[in-house]
Each structure stands twice: as structure tokens, then as C-alpha cells.
Design a protein around this motif. Structure first.
Motif, PDB file in Angstrom:
ATOM      1  N   ARG A   1       1.112  -1.305   0.117  1.00  0.00           N
ATOM      2  CA  ARG A   1      -0.227  -0.050  -0.070  1.00  0.00           C
ATOM      3  C   ARG A   1       0.613   1.013   0.500  1.00  0.00           C
ATOM      4  O   ARG A   1       2.456   0.659   0.090  1.00  0.00           O
ATOM      5  N   ASP A   2       0.031   2.410   0.168  1.00  0.00           N
ATOM      6  CA  ASP A   2       1.086   3.610  -0.079  1.00  0.00           C
ATOM      7  C   ASP A   2       0.915   4.163   1.093  1.00  0.00           C
ATOM      8  O   ASP A   2      -0.372   3.785   1.753  1.00  0.00           O
ATOM      9  N   GLY A   3       1.740   4.357   1.791  1.00  0.00           N
ATOM     10  CA  GLY A   3       2.081   5.925   2.548  1.00  0.00           C
ATOM     11  C   GLY A   3       2.157   4.956   3.197  1.00  0.00           C
ATOM     12  O   GLY A   3       3.261   4.033   3.705  1.00  0.00           O
ATOM     13  N   ARG A   4       1.878   5.475   5.255  1.00  0.00           N
ATOM     14  CA  ARG A   4       1.992   4.684   6.643  1.00  0.00           C
ATOM     15  C   ARG A   4       0.778   4.393   6.867  1.00  0.00           C
ATOM     16  O   ARG A   4      -0.400   5.065   6.558  1.00  0.00           O
ATOM     17  N   LEU A   5       0.561   3.038   7.547  1.00  0.00           N
ATOM     18  CA  LEU A   5      -0.539   2.614   7.992  1.00  0.00           C
ATOM     19  C   LEU A   5      -0.364   2.356   9.787  1.00  0.00           C
ATOM     20  O   LEU A   5       0.417   2.248   9.947  1.00  0.00           O
ATOM     21  N   SER A   6      -1.513   3.136  10.060  1.00  0.00           N
ATOM     22  CA  SER A   6      -1.825   3.365  11.609  1.00  0.00           C
ATOM     23  C   SER A   6      -3.000   2.414  11.837  1.00  0.00           C
ATOM     24  O   SER A   6      -3.855   2.697  12.303  1.00  0.00           O
ATOM     25  N   GLU A   7      -2.127   1.512  13.333  1.00  0.00           N
ATOM     26  CA  GLU A   7      -4.009   0.756  14.074  1.00  0.00           C
ATOM     27  C   GLU A   7      -3.324   0.639  15.479  1.00  0.00           C
ATOM     28  O   GLU A   7      -2.398   0.957  16.062  1.00  0.00           O
ATOM     29  N   GLN A   8      -4.601   0.473  16.841  1.00  0.00           N
ATOM     30  CA  GLN A   8      -4.568   0.508  17.733  1.00  0.00           C
ATOM     31  C   GLN A   8      -4.566  -1.355  17.783  1.00  0.00           C
ATOM     32  O   GLN A   8      -5.366  -1.808  17.249  1.00  0.00           O
ATOM     33  N   VAL A   9      -4.297  -1.258  18.573  1.00  0.00           N
ATOM     34  CA  VAL A   9      -3.757  -3.077  18.815  1.00  0.00           C
ATOM     35  C   VAL A   9      -3.620  -3.030  20.053  1.00  0.00           C
ATOM     36  O   VAL A   9      -3.506  -2.409  20.791  1.00  0.00           O
ATOM     37  N   TYR A  10      -5.037  -5.188  20.729  1.00  0.00           N
ATOM     38  CA  TYR A  10      -4.607  -5.088  21.725  1.00  0.00           C
ATOM     39  C   TYR A  10      -4.505  -6.976  21.744  1.00  0.00           C
ATOM     40  O   TYR A  10      -4.508  -7.553  20.609  1.00  0.00           O
ATOM     41  N   GLY A  11      -3.901  -6.889  22.997  1.00  0.00           N
ATOM     42  CA  GLY A  11      -3.010  -8.138  22.759  1.00  0.00           C
ATOM     43  C   GLY A  11      -2.764  -9.133  24.031  1.00  0.00           C
ATOM     44  O   GLY A  11      -2.592  -8.032  25.683  1.00  0.00           O
ATOM     45  N   ASP A  12      -3.134 -10.115  24.621  1.00  0.00           N
ATOM     46  CA  ASP A  12      -3.027 -10.687  25.857  1.00  0.00           C
ATOM     47  C   ASP A  12      -2.601 -11.920  25.393  1.00  0.00           C
ATOM     48  O   ASP A  12      -2.520 -12.306  24.528  1.00  0.00           O
ATOM     49  N   ASN A  13      -1.436 -12.438  26.394  1.00  0.00           N
ATOM     50  CA  ASN A  13      -0.783 -13.799  26.433  1.00  0.00           C
ATOM     51  C   ASN A  13      -0.392 -14.818  27.144  1.00  0.00           C
ATOM     52  O   ASN A  13      -0.145 -13.981  28.088  1.00  0.00           O
ATOM     53  N   LEU A  14       0.604 -15.894  26.819  1.00  0.00           N
ATOM     54  CA  LEU A  14       0.995 -16.383  27.757  1.00  0.00           C
ATOM     55  C   LEU A  14       2.714 -17.001  27.562  1.00  0.00           C
ATOM     56  O   LEU A  14       2.396 -17.831  26.556  1.00  0.00           O
ATOM     57  N   GLN A  15       3.354 -16.991  28.362  1.00  0.00           N
ATOM     58  CA  GLN A  15       4.637 -16.635  27.773  1.00  0.00           C
ATOM     59  C   GLN A  15       5.097 -18.029  28.729  1.00  0.00           C
ATOM     60  O   GLN A  15       5.210 -18.043  30.074  1.00  0.00           O
ATOM     61  N   ALA A  16       5.583 -18.801  28.227  1.00  0.00           N
ATOM     62  CA  ALA A  16       6.841 -19.811  28.758  1.00  0.00           C
ATOM     63  C   ALA A  16       8.076 -20.124  28.323  1.00  0.00           C
ATOM     64  O   ALA A  16       8.116 -19.793  27.209  1.00  0.00           O
ATOM     65  N   SER A  17       8.275 -19.844  28.922  1.00  0.00           N
ATOM     66  CA  SER A  17      10.503 -20.589  28.906  1.00  0.00           C
ATOM     67  C   SER A  17      10.916 -21.046  29.655  1.00  0.00           C
ATOM     68  O   SER A  17      10.922 -21.505  30.733  1.00  0.00           O
ATOM     69  N   TRP A  18      11.673 -22.264  29.012  1.00  0.00           N
ATOM     70  CA  TRP A  18      12.783 -23.448  29.569  1.00  0.00           C
ATOM     71  C   TRP A  18      13.806 -24.074  29.402  1.00  0.00           C
ATOM     72  O   TRP A  18      14.090 -23.825  27.972  1.00  0.00           O
TER      73      TRP A  18
END
Length: 485
Positions: free
Chosen positions: A133-150
Motif C-alpha cells: 500500500r501507499d503511505g503509512r498505516l496506523s492501527e490500535q492493537v490489543y493483545g494478551d498472552n501466556l508466555q513460557a520459557s525453559w
């Protein structure tokens, strides 16, 4: 911005493999030196099976932790119980145990996966060219997550750190037991000294009374012209010295009572009642349990603490060696994301991501090798400290035993001297009553008998003090911290 940026179809993976990975890789190996027990620091003493200076009638059984109960003094038993329950020094040692135990729990947590939750809300601006697309795109974003590391402990670095933390926790327990050993000995020594000073004060009060009579006799003889003024001055100086000794003894009684109060965790003055309640000096038991050198080296608290520190230093070497090998880690994210708040909680926006990673500091300028060398040096120092502690403990025990045996002989001689002086004083009193000896000479004999009694008090107090020193040097009954409960 299109919502499909937050729903990549190829990354909708489950986190189950990540959470099950610890079970699949539980058999990871460890590197570095293993602990097989402390070296025998005194092989001759260990093989001999007995102390060189132990009395011939010594009991081979190990002393009990509450050794003071063998002295048969209820007041001392009460003070020891209060000290073990209220001493600030022992409370500080207990706090160090809690700190070491917390460090052990922290080390163990490194083996488990880390799981957390997160949420995000914000505005994202992207070049339109990324989406054709042309120009720049701007959006509101929302999220939630479960994170795990080992990170699997492939070469046992975390296991060795857990081992070191466990050893240090055990060392802190042994150190606390050592504090209890020293504390119980300090309480007993101060109590015995106070009872000895009470006995001394009673005898010194009698001595002051005799010295006053001798001064009166000197004044009478001077008035009669049978002695010069020098006799009066000598008698006055002797009386002044006796009065000074009595004042010092009474002050020492109060000071020792205050010392006992502090040892049990109370303010000075708390135990003033003890200063007016007289009791005899506690007498040592007929048989004294001393154990043997091998048992001392295995169980004396400060030796156990040094041995546990050596074990921890050995584990540290293994941990540093394992740090030189590659490490593998897994990070996973399972979350929901959208460009509107309502869509952030919709199952259709599910995102799954697992990222494996391998790290290896193949070239670190020699840092890892230097850390291994430093750990080995620390282990060598810990071993030297352990050997030094064993030898010092054996010296402490042998010295205490020889002083105890010698003081038993000294007490016997003091008793003989007291009996001879008392017999002489009786003979002199009989002669004075019959008029064949002056009253002043009979009083001098009584004074000599009192001095012999003072010597016996000192010898008896030293014997009990040497018994306490033997029990402190052996310290065999304190396998764990004992708070007198």
C-alpha cells in the motif's frame, strides 16, 4: 491495519511440548568433580581411636548436647534453656539458616519452566509498502498472552548450583549449632564464676572480721608496749586489702549476673535475684564422656560447617565447568491479538509461537576458563580451611582434656591444704583457750585456714570450668541446632 497480521496460520503451535520438555530431558548429565566425602585431615588420630590426653577413667561414649544437666544444678539448667531460646546470637544464626534455605529454593527454581502472562495495548505504525500500500498505516492493537520459557540443564550447571546451595544451607545449620555450643559454654562458665565469687565473698567477709580483730589486738599490744607502731600499720594495711578484695568480689558477682542476663537475651539487672540466692559451685560428674577423635571429626559443628563449605566449593567447580558448554533454551508464546478491544479475547485471533535457541560462548577471551580456575582455587582454600579446623579442634580437645586431668589433681592438693590448715587452726584455738598461745596467734591460724578455703573454692571452680571447656571442645552432641525445646 489488517487483523490477519496478528493471526499467522503457520505459528498456531501448542505449548505442550515446551511444558513437557523437563520430563523428557530429566536425565541430563553433570560435569566436574563429584563429592565423595571430606579427606581425613588427621589420619593418625583417626586410626588411634582415642584422645592422647583423655583421663584413664573417661567414658568412651559421646557427650550429650545437654551436658550441663550432669552438673545437677537446676538454676543452671534454667539459664541454659532460656539462653538457647532467647539469645540474639542464636537468633541471628537462625536467620542465616533461613537465608541459606531461601537461596536453595531459588537455585531449585532454575530447573522449572518459567510461565507468565502479559497484556498489551497501543498504536502500531508501519510503512504501507510492507502490505503493498501507499503511505503509512496506523492501527490500535490489543493483545494478551501466556508466555513460557525453559532451559534444559544439559550439562548439570543448575544441578551443581543446587548442590552447592544445599551444602551451604547445611553449613549454616552446623554454624548455628556451633553458636549454640559456644553459648551454652559461656552461660555455664559465667554461672560457675558467679557461684565461686559468692563463696569467695562469704569467706572474705569472715576474713575481714578476723583482720579487724587482729587490728584490735595490735592496738592493745601497742598500748601495752609489747609491739611498735609498725604492727598497727601492718594490721591496718592487711584489713584494707581484705576489704578491697571483698568489695571487688561483690562487684564481680553483679557483673557476672548482668553477663548472664545478656547471654539469655535479657537486660542487665534481670537476674539480680541470683546475686542474693547463694548455691554451691556445681561439681563435675564422676565419669566424663569424651568419645574419640574420629567421632569428633565427624560431628563437631565447626568441623561439619567447614566440611559442608568444602562440598559446596566442589560443586561450584562443576557449575563453572558446565557453564563452558553450549546451552539450549525454548521460549513459547500463546496469545490473542486484534486491532479492536473486543477481538483481543476472541479464540479466532489465537497466536502460537515456539522459539528454540542455542547459545555457546566459544570465544570469550578466556573468561570461562578463568572462572573455572578461580572456583578450583576457592575449593583448595576450603579444603585447607577444613584441614586447619580439624587440627585446631583436636588441639582444643587435647588441651582441654589435659587441663581437666591436671586440675583434678590440683583440687585434691587444695583440699589437703585446707584440711591441714583447719586442723592447725583447731590446735591453735585449743592452745589459746588454755592460755599457752596468744589470741592474736590463734586468729592468724584461723586466717590461714580461711585462705586455704579460698584456694579450694578457686580450685573447684577451675575444675568445673575445665569440665565445661572439655564439653565445648568436644561439642559432639550438637548434630543439629538445639533451642532447648
Amino acid at each position: 491495519m489488517s487483523a490477519y497480521l496478528f493471526r499467522p496460520r503457520l505459528l498456531t503451535l501448542s505449548l505442550a511440548p515446551l511444558l513437557l520438555a523437563p520430563l523428557l530431558l530429566e536425565g541430563c548429565t553433570t560435569v566436574g568433580p563429584d563429592w565423595h566425602g571430606a579427606p581425613v585431615a588427621a589420619p593418625q588420630a583417626d586410626a588411634r581411636g582415642q584422645f592422647l590426653r583423655a583421663p584413664a577413667d573417661a567414658d568412651a561414649d559421646a557427650p550429650a548436647a545437654h551436658w550441663w544437666e550432669a552438673l545437677g544444678d537446676p538454676a543452671l539448667n534454667d539459664l541454659e534453656t532460656r539462653a538457647l531460646a532467647g539469645s540474639p546470637d542464636l537468633a541471628a544464626a537462625q536467620a542465616r539458616i533461613a537465608n541459606a534455605t531461601a537461596a536453595l529454593r531459588s537455585a531449585r527454581s532454575a530447573l522449572a519452566p518459567k510461565v507468565g502472562v502479559g497484556a498489551v495495548a497501543g498504536e502500531v505504525t508501519l510503512p504501507g509498502a510492507l502490505l503493498g500500500r501507499d503511505g503509512r498505516l496506523s492501527e490500535q492493537v490489543y493483545g494478551d498472552n501466556l508466555q513460557a520459557s525453559w532451559e534444559p540443564d544439559l550439562f548439570g550447571a543448575n544441578h551443581r548450583r543446587i548442590e552447592a546451595a544445599r551444602d551451604r544451607a547445611e553449613a549454616s545449620e552446623a554454624s548455628a549449632a556451633d553458636v549454640a555450643v559456644a553459648l551454652s559454654a559461656q552461660v555455664a562458665q559465667a554461672y560457675v564464676q558467679m557461684r565461686a565469687e559468692q563463696a569467695n565473698a562469704a569467706l572474705l567477709a569472715q576474713q575481714v572480721a578476723i583482720d579487724r580483730q587482729l587490728l584490735d589486738a595490735a592496738n592493745g599490744r601497742f598500748s601495752g608496749g609489747t609491739v611498735g607502731a609498725q604492727a598497727i600499720d601492718s594490721a591496718r594495711a592487711t584489713l584494707a586489702q581484705s576489704e578491697s578484695d571483698l568489695a571487688d568480689s561483690r562487684a564481680q558477682i553483679v557483673a557476672l549476673a548482668d553477663q548472664l542476663a545478656v547471654l539469655i537475651g535479657s537486660e542487665p539487672g534481670t537476674l539480680d535475684a541470683l546475686t542474693v540466692q547463694t548455691a554451691p559451685i556445681p561439681e563435675v560428674p564422676a565419669h566424663v564422656a569424651v568419645g574419640d577423635p574420629a567421632r569428633l571429626m565427624r560431628h563437631r559443628p565447626d568441623i561439619r560447617a567447614a566440611e559442608r563449605q568444602l562440598a559446596a566449593a566442589t560443586a561450584d567447580v562443576g557449575a563453572r565447568m558446565a557453564d563452558r558448554f553450549p546451552s539450549v533454551s525454548f521460549t513459547g508464546i500463546l496469545g490473542l491479538g486484534s486491532t479492536d478491544l473486543g477481538g483481543a479475547f476472541s479464540p479466532s485471533t489465537l497466536i502460537g509461537l515456539i522459539v528454540p535457541q542455542i547459545k555457546w560462548n566459544a570465544f570469550d577471551g578466556g573468561r570461562a576458563a578463568a572462572l573455572v580456575k578461580s572456583a578450583r582455587s576457592a575449593r583448595d582454600e576450603a579444603e585447607a580451611n577444613y584441614r586447619s579446623r580439624v587440627l585446631a579442634a583436636l588441639d582444643d580437645a587435647e588441651g582441654a582434656l589435659v587441663r581437666f586431668g591436671t586440675q583434678r589433681i590440683a583440687l585434691g592438693k587444695a583440699v589437703e591444704q585446707r584440711e591441714a590448715a583447719a586442723h592447725l587452726a583447731g590446735l591453735q584455738a585449743t592452745r589459746a583457750a588454755g592460755g599457752t598461745l596468744s589470741r592474736a596467734d590463734a586468729l592468724s591460724a584461723d586466717r590461714q585456714a580461711l585462705r586455704a578455703q579460698l584456694g579450694t573454692v578457686t580450685a573447684r571452680a577451675r575444675l568445673t570450668g575445665d569440665f565445661i571447656a572439655v564439653e565445648k571442645a568436644l561439642g559432639l552432641g550438637w548434630d543439629r541446632v538445639d533451642l532447648g525445646k
